[in-house]
Design an enzyme around this catalytic site. Structure first.
Site, PDB file in Angstrom:
ATOM      1  N   SER A 225      34.165  53.533  66.495  1.00 44.32           N
ATOM      2  CA  SER A 225      34.603  54.116  64.431  1.00 44.32           C
ATOM      3  C   SER A 225      34.327  52.867  64.513  1.00 44.32           C
ATOM      4  O   SER A 225      35.064  51.332  64.557  1.00 44.32           O
ATOM      5  CB  SER A 225      36.149  54.681  64.193  1.00 44.32           C
ATOM      6  OG  SER A 225      36.138  55.804  65.075  1.00 44.32           O
TER       7      SER A 225
HETATM    8  N1  SAH Z   1      38.912  56.456  68.734  1.00 48.74           N
HETATM    9  C1  SAH Z   1      37.923  56.354  69.153  1.00 48.74           C
HETATM   10  C2  SAH Z   1      36.425  56.711  68.687  1.00 48.74           C
HETATM   11  C3  SAH Z   1      35.745  57.592  69.014  1.00 48.74           C
HETATM   12  S1  SAH Z   1      34.781  58.575  68.909  1.00 48.74           S
HETATM   13  C4  SAH Z   1      37.580  54.567  69.608  1.00 48.74           C
HETATM   14  O1  SAH Z   1      38.787  53.722  68.905  1.00 48.74           O
HETATM   15  O2  SAH Z   1      36.561  54.080  70.171  1.00 48.74           O
HETATM   16  C5  SAH Z   1      35.561  60.058  68.136  1.00 48.74           C
HETATM   17  C6  SAH Z   1      35.706  60.177  70.612  1.00 48.74           C
HETATM   18  O3  SAH Z   1      36.030  62.243  70.315  1.00 48.74           O
HETATM   19  C7  SAH Z   1      34.689  60.616  71.578  1.00 48.74           C
HETATM   20  O4  SAH Z   1      34.522  59.663  71.992  1.00 48.74           O
HETATM   21  C8  SAH Z   1      34.250  62.413  71.563  1.00 48.74           C
HETATM   22  O5  SAH Z   1      34.169  62.431  72.559  1.00 48.74           O
HETATM   23  C9  SAH Z   1      35.976  62.391  71.712  1.00 48.74           C
HETATM   24  N2  SAH Z   1      35.787  64.242  71.346  1.00 48.74           N
HETATM   25  C10 SAH Z   1      35.511  64.664  69.982  1.00 48.74           C
HETATM   26  N3  SAH Z   1      35.997  66.285  70.738  1.00 48.74           N
HETATM   27  C11 SAH Z   1      37.073  66.538  71.293  1.00 48.74           C
HETATM   28  C12 SAH Z   1      37.898  66.822  71.837  1.00 48.74           C
HETATM   29  N4  SAH Z   1      38.565  67.927  71.578  1.00 48.74           N
HETATM   30  N5  SAH Z   1      38.928  66.180  72.889  1.00 48.74           N
HETATM   31  C13 SAH Z   1      38.629  64.999  72.943  1.00 48.74           C
HETATM   32  N6  SAH Z   1      38.652  63.896  72.237  1.00 48.74           N
HETATM   33  C14 SAH Z   1      37.346  64.505  71.400  1.00 48.74           C
END
Ligand code: SAH
Length: 250
Positions: A100
């Site tokens: 993010s």
């Molecule tokens: N917090 C992360 C942001 C990653 S983007 C960081 O600091 O890098 C969002 C993430 O949510 C992605 O890696 C995606 O695979 C995950 N995601 C999406 N749907 C999900 C679900 N149902 N359960 C767990 N993770 C999920």
């Protein structure tokens, strides 16, 4: 002839010099920094500048800003993107997902209004960067990721940096019933509707911060559990996140 003996003052001077040189050698101030230390020091300077820029953009929780200033964001992305690590932008982390934007990480963390030792569940570990920021804030972090590869990479990065949140590979829609209830829940991918099982894993008085909506954009929403069956909602601006998807993947 009188045998030549060394003057006691001479011995005192030698002893003094030895003590001083031993003290200097064990003092970091006089140590030549290793190359990796220099890189880390430079990065933390960049992280500090990033935190200052987020303050100018409206982030006011000093604990959030301090956490951002202490996390080496470049460690959570591919080496080829190193020069963009401390710019306020999302970046690719593989599997079509992104780390993010720092402003978003700070904004969501601020909305959580964390107190030390609170139990926090993050949905979407991704790179692990947000989890590291939460660890820096002294809370008890649980985080779920649906991609096994991202889960494993994040675990390796976080542990290497000395962060040890509780990381799980699984579907965030299920939450972690065995570890519930949580003081706060943070969703870092966008669901179209508020995930019902997660609502039930909130403590009474606790709340969830999530970007709510479809692929056209989402509203940052705070869902508060005010009693066993009563929840309130408030909206805090427009954002764009990757979608929260059901199930797990390699
Ligand atoms: N917090 C992360 C942001 C990653 S983007 C960081 O600091 O890098 C969002 C993430 O949510 C992605 O890696 C995606 O695979 C995950 N995601 C999406 N749907 C999900 C679900 N149902 N359960 C767990 N993770 C999920």
């Amino acid at each position: 002839m009188k045998p030549k003996t060394k003057h006691p003052l001479f011995l005192i001077v030698i002893a003094f010099c030895c003590t001083v040189s031993i003290t200097c050698a064990s003092n970091n101030k006089y140590k030549q920094p290793k190359k990796s230390d220099i890189t880390m020091q430079d990065s933390l300077k960049e992280a500090q500048k990033l935190a200052q820029s987020l303050k100018r953009k409206g982030i006011s929780d000093e604990r959030v800003l301090t956490a951002i200033a202490n996390v080496p964001r470049h460690e959570f992305i591919d080496k080829s993107l190193r020069e963009h690590a401390y710019i306020d932008r999302p970046l690719p982390i593989g599997k079509d997902q992104t780390i993010s934007q720092p402003f978003t990480v700070a904004y969501q963390s601020e909305l959580l209004q964390l107190k030390p030792s609170e139990k926090v569940l993050e949905i979407g570990t991704g790179s692990g960067y947000q989890a590291a920021v939460l660890c820096e804030m002294g809370v008890d972090v649980y985080s779920i990721e649906r991609f096994q590869e991202l889960h494993l990479t994040a675990k390796e990065t976080l542990n290497k940096l000395g962060y040890h949140p509780n990381l799980f590979f699984g579907d965030g829609y299920e939450g972690l019933p065995d570890h519930a209830p949580f003081d706060k829940i943070l969703i870092t991918a966008a669901p179209k509707e508020i995930p019902q099982k997660l609502k039930q894993q909130l403590k009474i008085g606790g709340w969830m911060v999530l970007p709510l909506g479809g692929s056209q954009g989402q509203k940052m929403t705070v869902v508060k559990r005010v009693s066993k069956d009563k929840f309130t909602e408030s909206v805090h601006g427009d954002f764009i996140f990757v979608p929260m998807k059901e199930g797990t993947a390699e």
